[in-house]
Design a protein around this motif. Structure first.
Motif, PDB file in Angstrom:
ATOM      1  N   MET A 142       0.834  -1.195   0.000  1.00  0.00           N
ATOM      2  CA  MET A 142       0.000   0.000   0.000  1.00  0.00           C
ATOM      3  C   MET A 142       0.875   1.254   0.000  1.00  0.00           C
ATOM      4  O   MET A 142       1.884   1.322   0.699  1.00  0.00           O
ATOM      5  CB  MET A 142      -0.914  -0.010   1.226  1.00  0.00           C
ATOM      6  CG  MET A 142      -1.934   1.115   1.250  1.00  0.00           C
ATOM      7  SD  MET A 142      -2.953   1.062   2.750  1.00  0.00           S
ATOM      8  CE  MET A 142      -3.834  -0.476   2.517  1.00  0.00           C
ATOM      9  N   ALA A 143       0.492   2.253  -0.786  1.00  0.00           N
ATOM     10  CA  ALA A 143       1.314   3.449  -0.931  1.00  0.00           C
ATOM     11  C   ALA A 143       1.464   4.214   0.381  1.00  0.00           C
ATOM     12  O   ALA A 143       2.525   4.758   0.685  1.00  0.00           O
ATOM     13  CB  ALA A 143       0.725   4.359  -2.003  1.00  0.00           C
ATOM     14  N   LYS A 144       0.404   4.266   1.167  1.00  0.00           N
ATOM     15  CA  LYS A 144       0.447   5.030   2.426  1.00  0.00           C
ATOM     16  C   LYS A 144      -0.412   4.337   3.464  1.00  0.00           C
ATOM     17  O   LYS A 144      -1.631   4.378   3.410  1.00  0.00           O
ATOM     18  CB  LYS A 144      -0.063   6.454   2.181  1.00  0.00           C
ATOM     19  CG  LYS A 144       0.194   7.416   3.313  1.00  0.00           C
ATOM     20  CD  LYS A 144       1.651   7.818   3.395  1.00  0.00           C
ATOM     21  CE  LYS A 144       1.842   8.955   4.402  1.00  0.00           C
ATOM     22  NZ  LYS A 144       3.275   9.287   4.580  1.00  0.00           N
ATOM     23  N   VAL A 145       0.225   3.689   4.426  1.00  0.00           N
ATOM     24  CA  VAL A 145      -0.504   2.958   5.460  1.00  0.00           C
ATOM     25  C   VAL A 145      -0.955   3.889   6.572  1.00  0.00           C
ATOM     26  O   VAL A 145      -2.062   3.775   7.086  1.00  0.00           O
ATOM     27  CB  VAL A 145       0.378   1.826   6.041  1.00  0.00           C
ATOM     28  CG1 VAL A 145      -0.315   1.154   7.214  1.00  0.00           C
ATOM     29  CG2 VAL A 145       0.683   0.804   4.967  1.00  0.00           C
ATOM     30  N   SER A 146      -0.085   4.821   6.948  1.00  0.00           N
ATOM     31  CA  SER A 146      -0.394   5.728   8.052  1.00  0.00           C
ATOM     32  C   SER A 146       0.283   7.072   7.819  1.00  0.00           C
ATOM     33  O   SER A 146       1.381   7.140   7.257  1.00  0.00           O
ATOM     34  CB  SER A 146       0.091   5.132   9.382  1.00  0.00           C
ATOM     35  OG  SER A 146       0.007   6.074  10.432  1.00  0.00           O
ATOM     36  N   GLU A 147      -0.383   8.144   8.261  1.00  0.00           N
ATOM     37  CA  GLU A 147       0.216   9.475   8.149  1.00  0.00           C
ATOM     38  C   GLU A 147       1.456   9.611   9.034  1.00  0.00           C
ATOM     39  O   GLU A 147       2.271  10.510   8.844  1.00  0.00           O
ATOM     40  CB  GLU A 147      -0.810  10.540   8.526  1.00  0.00           C
ATOM     41  CG  GLU A 147      -1.987  10.632   7.564  1.00  0.00           C
ATOM     42  CD  GLU A 147      -2.964  11.715   7.955  1.00  0.00           C
ATOM     43  OE1 GLU A 147      -2.743  12.340   9.022  1.00  0.00           O
ATOM     44  OE2 GLU A 147      -3.928  11.947   7.211  1.00  0.00           O
ATOM     45  N   LYS A 148       1.602   8.704   9.991  1.00  0.00           N
ATOM     46  CA  LYS A 148       2.741   8.764  10.910  1.00  0.00           C
ATOM     47  C   LYS A 148       4.016   8.189  10.295  1.00  0.00           C
ATOM     48  O   LYS A 148       5.108   8.432  10.801  1.00  0.00           O
ATOM     49  CB  LYS A 148       2.412   7.993  12.194  1.00  0.00           C
ATOM     50  CG  LYS A 148       1.189   8.499  12.930  1.00  0.00           C
ATOM     51  CD  LYS A 148       0.890   7.618  14.135  1.00  0.00           C
ATOM     52  CE  LYS A 148      -0.372   8.065  14.848  1.00  0.00           C
ATOM     53  NZ  LYS A 148      -0.696   7.169  16.001  1.00  0.00           N
ATOM     54  N   TRP A 149       3.887   7.425   9.212  1.00  0.00           N
ATOM     55  CA  TRP A 149       5.027   6.720   8.630  1.00  0.00           C
ATOM     56  C   TRP A 149       5.240   7.141   7.175  1.00  0.00           C
ATOM     57  O   TRP A 149       4.299   7.555   6.498  1.00  0.00           O
ATOM     58  CB  TRP A 149       4.805   5.202   8.673  1.00  0.00           C
ATOM     59  CG  TRP A 149       4.588   4.636  10.036  1.00  0.00           C
ATOM     60  CD1 TRP A 149       5.108   5.107  11.214  1.00  0.00           C
ATOM     61  CD2 TRP A 149       3.778   3.504  10.381  1.00  0.00           C
ATOM     62  NE1 TRP A 149       4.685   4.323  12.256  1.00  0.00           N
ATOM     63  CE2 TRP A 149       3.877   3.321  11.779  1.00  0.00           C
ATOM     64  CE3 TRP A 149       3.013   2.607   9.649  1.00  0.00           C
ATOM     65  CZ2 TRP A 149       3.222   2.306  12.453  1.00  0.00           C
ATOM     66  CZ3 TRP A 149       2.355   1.587  10.310  1.00  0.00           C
ATOM     67  CH2 TRP A 149       2.459   1.443  11.698  1.00  0.00           C
ATOM     68  N   PRO A 150       6.472   7.003   6.688  1.00  0.00           N
ATOM     69  CA  PRO A 150       6.724   7.277   5.268  1.00  0.00           C
ATOM     70  C   PRO A 150       5.936   6.318   4.389  1.00  0.00           C
ATOM     71  O   PRO A 150       5.591   5.207   4.810  1.00  0.00           O
ATOM     72  CB  PRO A 150       8.240   7.033   5.124  1.00  0.00           C
ATOM     73  CG  PRO A 150       8.789   7.180   6.511  1.00  0.00           C
ATOM     74  CD  PRO A 150       7.708   6.678   7.426  1.00  0.00           C
ATOM     75  N   GLY A 151       5.658   6.735   3.154  1.00  0.00           N
ATOM     76  CA  GLY A 151       4.947   5.871   2.234  1.00  0.00           C
ATOM     77  C   GLY A 151       5.883   4.890   1.558  1.00  0.00           C
ATOM     78  O   GLY A 151       7.100   4.917   1.750  1.00  0.00           O
ATOM     79  N   ARG A 152       5.296   4.004   0.753  1.00  0.00           N
ATOM     80  CA  ARG A 152       6.075   3.024   0.011  1.00  0.00           C
ATOM     81  C   ARG A 152       6.056   3.399  -1.470  1.00  0.00           C
ATOM     82  O   ARG A 152       4.994   3.525  -2.070  1.00  0.00           O
ATOM     83  CB  ARG A 152       5.484   1.614   0.198  1.00  0.00           C
ATOM     84  CG  ARG A 152       6.092   0.874   1.362  1.00  0.00           C
ATOM     85  CD  ARG A 152       5.044   0.163   2.171  1.00  0.00           C
ATOM     86  NE  ARG A 152       3.991   1.038   2.635  1.00  0.00           N
ATOM     87  CZ  ARG A 152       4.142   1.941   3.620  1.00  0.00           C
ATOM     88  NH1 ARG A 152       5.313   2.081   4.208  1.00  0.00           N
ATOM     89  NH2 ARG A 152       3.153   2.705   4.010  1.00  0.00           N
ATOM     90  N   SER A 153       7.229   3.570  -2.025  1.00  0.00           N
ATOM     91  CA  SER A 153       7.323   4.027  -3.409  1.00  0.00           C
ATOM     92  C   SER A 153       7.675   2.884  -4.349  1.00  0.00           C
ATOM     93  O   SER A 153       8.100   1.809  -3.923  1.00  0.00           O
ATOM     94  CB  SER A 153       8.401   5.125  -3.515  1.00  0.00           C
ATOM     95  OG  SER A 153       9.673   4.600  -3.160  1.00  0.00           O
TER      96      SER A 153
END
Length: 230
Positions: free
Chosen positions: A102-113
């Motif tokens: 998933m590109a963005k799991v949580s606003e607290k963590w960096p996304g996955r590119s």
């Protein structure tokens, strides 16, 4: 991103309570790689058996985040990105874990590119390199990138296919508001990237002036910014 969860526990608690494999934001950690060498070894063996050419595997920035780099192949050749994703998801469940791209799991963590690297050869030479031009960028490369930038927003519907994809395309989230996420379909994204680039060469496209400073700030309220939703 790996979580110490299973199909039952993820149904029993909200996603922000899922426990990642590792804690903290540390990337490229040798200590973490050594501590989890058994897991890494299993992934390498699986890729070898599945004939998926993996050339790099290491922890990236973010809790439980791992980066895997696949060997290049000729455009139109046998791809393995989707096979790798499916295999990792299944393998994780056998280890009592859950894997997500998933590109963005949580606003607290960096996304996955998701990174796409493209090179073009002409008579065996690198068509993107010209030592006599500014920054050694050839005319063909300028044309290639010029049309990629022009059509990038249009191609978002293919390169950023999910509602969640756009949660990552915001300023201040470890990446400019213009790259694609790990949830992309690599075949569609690569087709867009190559197709627009070839169109640029055919149309003798120009590469617009580079942005000096914080690109996220300068494109925040302009048409250069990518779409913010589906």
């Amino acid at each position: 991103m790996l979580f110490k969860e299973n199909a039952d526990t993820i149904e029993e608690k909200p996603f922000d309570k899922w426990v990642p494999l590792t804690r903290g934001p540390f990337g490229y950690s040798i200590a973490r790689s050594v501590a989890h060498q058994e897991l890494f070894g299993e992934i390498l063996v699986l890729c070898d058996k599945a004939r998926i050419p993996l050339i790099a595997l290491h922890f990236e920035t973010g809790p439980g985040v791992i980066e895997a780099s696949l060997h290049y192949c000729v455009a139109g050749g046998r791809g393995s990105s989707i096979a790798f994703k499916s295999m990792i998801k299944a393998w994780a469940q056998t280890r009592g874990m859950m894997a997500t791209f998933m590109a963005k799991v949580s606003e607290k963590w960096p996304g996955r590119s998701g990174h796409i690297h493209i090179s073009v050869a002409s008579d065996g030479d690198n068509a993107f390199h010209d030592r006599d031009r500014f920054r050694s960028i050839s005319k063909q490369m300028s044309q290639f990138i010029g049309r990629q930038l022009k059509y990038m927003s249009v191609f978002c519907v293919l390169a950023a296919p999910n509602f969640n994809s756009y949660k990552r395309l915001v300023p201040g989230c470890w990446a400019p508001a213009c790259p694609i996420g790990a949830d992309m379909n690599p075949y569609l994204a690569l087709s867009c990237a190559i197709g627009s680039g070839i169109l640029g060469i055919e149309e003798d496209a120009a590469l617009r002036a580079s942005i000096v400073g914080d690109a996220s700030e300068k494109t925040c309220h302009t048409s250069a910014r990518l779409p913010q939703s589906t």
